[in-house]
Design an enzyme around this catalytic site. Structure first.
Site, short mmCIF file in Angstrom:
data_model
loop_
_atom_site.label_atom_id
_atom_site.label_comp_id
_atom_site.label_asym_id
_atom_site.label_seq_id
_atom_site.Cartn_x
_atom_site.Cartn_y
_atom_site.Cartn_z
N TYR A 274 0.86 -1.18 0.00
CA TYR A 274 0.00 0.00 0.00
C TYR A 274 0.90 1.23 0.00
CZ TYR A 274 -4.29 2.62 0.79
OH TYR A 274 -5.35 3.48 0.65
N LYS B 48 -21.50 -19.45 -8.32
CA LYS B 48 -20.83 -19.35 -9.61
C LYS B 48 -19.38 -18.91 -9.43
CE LYS B 48 -21.51 -19.71 -14.06
NZ LYS B 48 -22.59 -19.22 -14.91
N GLU C 199 -25.35 -13.34 -16.20
CA GLU C 199 -25.96 -14.54 -15.61
C GLU C 199 -27.40 -14.25 -15.20
OE1 GLU C 199 -25.40 -18.58 -14.36
OE2 GLU C 199 -24.02 -17.22 -15.36
N ASP C 200 -28.29 -15.16 -15.56
CA ASP C 200 -29.67 -15.13 -15.05
C ASP C 200 -30.36 -13.79 -15.30
OD1 ASP C 200 -29.20 -17.68 -14.28
OD2 ASP C 200 -29.06 -17.29 -12.14
N ASP D 157 -25.93 -18.39 -19.68
CA ASP D 157 -27.21 -19.06 -19.95
C ASP D 157 -27.38 -19.33 -21.44
OD1 ASP D 157 -28.10 -18.88 -17.21
OD2 ASP D 157 -28.35 -16.75 -17.57
N ALA E 216 -31.26 -19.47 -24.08
CA ALA E 216 -30.50 -20.71 -24.31
C ALA E 216 -30.82 -21.30 -25.68
CB ALA E 216 -30.82 -21.72 -23.21
N ASN F 167 -35.03 -27.90 -16.04
CA ASN F 167 -34.61 -28.29 -14.69
C ASN F 167 -35.52 -27.63 -13.66
OD1 ASN F 167 -32.74 -29.97 -13.53
ND2 ASN F 167 -30.97 -28.75 -14.11
#
Length: 467
Positions: free
Chosen positions: A114, A169, A211-212, A237, A273, A363
């Protein structure tokens, strides 16, 4: 589909039992009669009169776990102290943490890590911005970005509820590719805000994993970010699923002795997808495809086509079939489902061509019962872990990003995705390949390195065929 006991719903019950007698065998008997499975039994403390034991039990779901605990509570001379859900215990306090790679044991080390020493490094990067990859975490870091609008199969549950998934993830990135990934859960579902937020966060990262994020918003977010950023933007996805499907289909076709360019493929699902799978299959040589959504086959005569569906209509279904999914499945060689549970039956699969291939990937409940599909199809794959041939994105995304980061790639192309799929398929050797083994285990030691190597090589020339 009837569920079976799973570690995802395992509980640990702390019991106080008499030190002598048949208490332990009684406990096991009660659990088994209730449909649970005792997976571990540990003595926590022992005394002359009583034992305190921890019994770990796999159950079917939350209600089943409660029923088993209730049955144990009815046993004479046995006292329940605590019932713990093992999945929730794993998530207490989160699943990931930041740790320092350098020691900070004394004043000298602090002054280099630092201030004042770090200022020299900052000035070096200011003079030569390319050094940021060499001198910071950027070279090995990925942002995992969601708006919480399409989390797993749970739907629009929001950014806070999405955080455990994004943590998971990030943990997979580290475990399978040594990549430092950071969950970024955005409290907005406005496309402009998402794009702008990721844009201004991007300097700290070597790649962006979307994602999602629900369709069709995810398409615009990805496309705009790819235009704005000089680092790879990958929507798992879409593209992670597409890689795994192409790899699995490559090997399934080897099993049945058919060729991708000539088989007839019916797909269920035209969202994120489905669209990505379609484009990658076509890039790899597939020619005869029909895509269905909830209204039936996508064709040019439909009056509800948005930009994504219009592209599908223009590039598939050459004969203009306008019927439903069941009709589209008839005489098909391959079915790929990324849609909704229970939309086909075994009788529908029976109308497919001989040596049919069925990928029912919804799923947790697939488009068709795997057991029924197996009666008529030569190869069956699902997204579930309790059947052979699990199509799981963790087979792809860690290696893909490892390759992208190592190559310092500025984008993702269809050539890279196809190379990743080919490498993944080749992990399964000719001696191993068979109807029940078309993709390797996610724990196979060669998966991530093979995929990374293929992506790294494909990124070398980077022909600009955007994925």
């Amino acid at each position: 589909m009837a569920s079976v006991p799973s570690v995802s719903y395992s509980i640990t019950v702390r019991l106080e039992v008499p030190a002598g007698g048949r208490a332990v065998s009684q406990i096991t008997h009660v659990v088994e009669n209730a449909g649970g499975i005792v997976t571990a039994l540990d003595v926590n403390t022992a005394g002359h009169e009583t034992l305190r034991i921890d019994v770990t039990i796999a159950t079917r779901d939350t209600q089943h776990a409660e029923a088993i605990a209730g049955a144990l509570e009815q046993l004479d001379a046995i006292k329940i102290h605590k019932v713990s859900d093992r999945t929730f215990l794993m998530h207490l306090g989160g699943k990931i943490e930041m740790s320092s790679k350098v020691p900070l044991r004394n004043r000298d080390e602090l002054s280099m890590a630092y201030t004042p020493g770090v200022a020299r490094v900052s000035l070096a990067i200011a003079r030569n911005p390319e050094d940021v990859r060499r001198l910071t975490i950027k070279r090995n870091s990925v942002a995992v970005v969601t708006d919480g609008s399409a989390v797993l199969g749970l739907g629009n549950i929001g950014p806070e509820a999405a955080l455990p998934v994004m943590e998971g993830k990030a943990a997979l990135f580290k475990r399978f590719a040594g990549i430092d990934a950071w969950p970024i859960c955005l409290d907005t579902q406005d496309t402009d805000e998402i794009v702008r937020t990721v844009q201004i966060l991007a300097p700290a990262f070597g790649g962006i994993n979307l994602e999602d994020i629900s369709a069709p918003r995810c398409f615009e977010v990805e496309a705009r970010l790819r235009e704005l950023l000089d680092i790879p933007v990958f929507h798992d996805d879409q593209h992670g699923t597409a890689i795994c499907v192409l790899a699995a289909l490559t090997n399934a076709l080897r099993v049945v002795g058919k060729d991708l360019s000539t088989v007839r493929i019916t797909m269920a699902g035209a969202g994120a997808a489905g669209s990505a799978i379609l484009k990658l299959l076509m890039h790899a040589g597939a020619r005869n495809l029909i895509v269905c959504d909830y209204r039936g086959a996508v064709h040019q005569g439909r009056d509800d086509l948005d930009d994504s569906l219009r592209w599908i209509a223009e590039h598939t279904n050459a004969d203009g079939y306008a019927g439903d999914l069941r009709g589209a499945v008839k005489d098909a060689d391959v079915f790929v489902g990324v849609s909704a549970p229970g939309i086909l039956t075994g009788d529908d699969i029976a109308t497919m061509n001989d040596d049919a291939i069925v990928f029912a990937l919804a799923n947790p409940e697939p488009e068709v019962s795997p057991d029924e599909a197996r009666e008529h199809a030569a190869v069956v794959a699902t997204g579930r872990s309790d059947y052979p041939n699990q199509i799981n994105n963790v087979l792809a995304f860690p290696g893909v990003f490892r390759g992208l980061l190592d190559a310092q790639a500025d984008g993702v192309t269809l050539d890279m995705l196809a190379a990743a799929a080919a490498a993944l398929a080749e992990v399964v050797t000719p001696e191993e390949i068979g109807p029940n083994y078309i993709v390797p285990s996610v724990f196979h030691p060669d998966v991530s390195s093979r995929v990374a190597g293929a992506v790294r090589e494909a990124a070398g020339g980077r022909p600009r065929t955007e994925a």
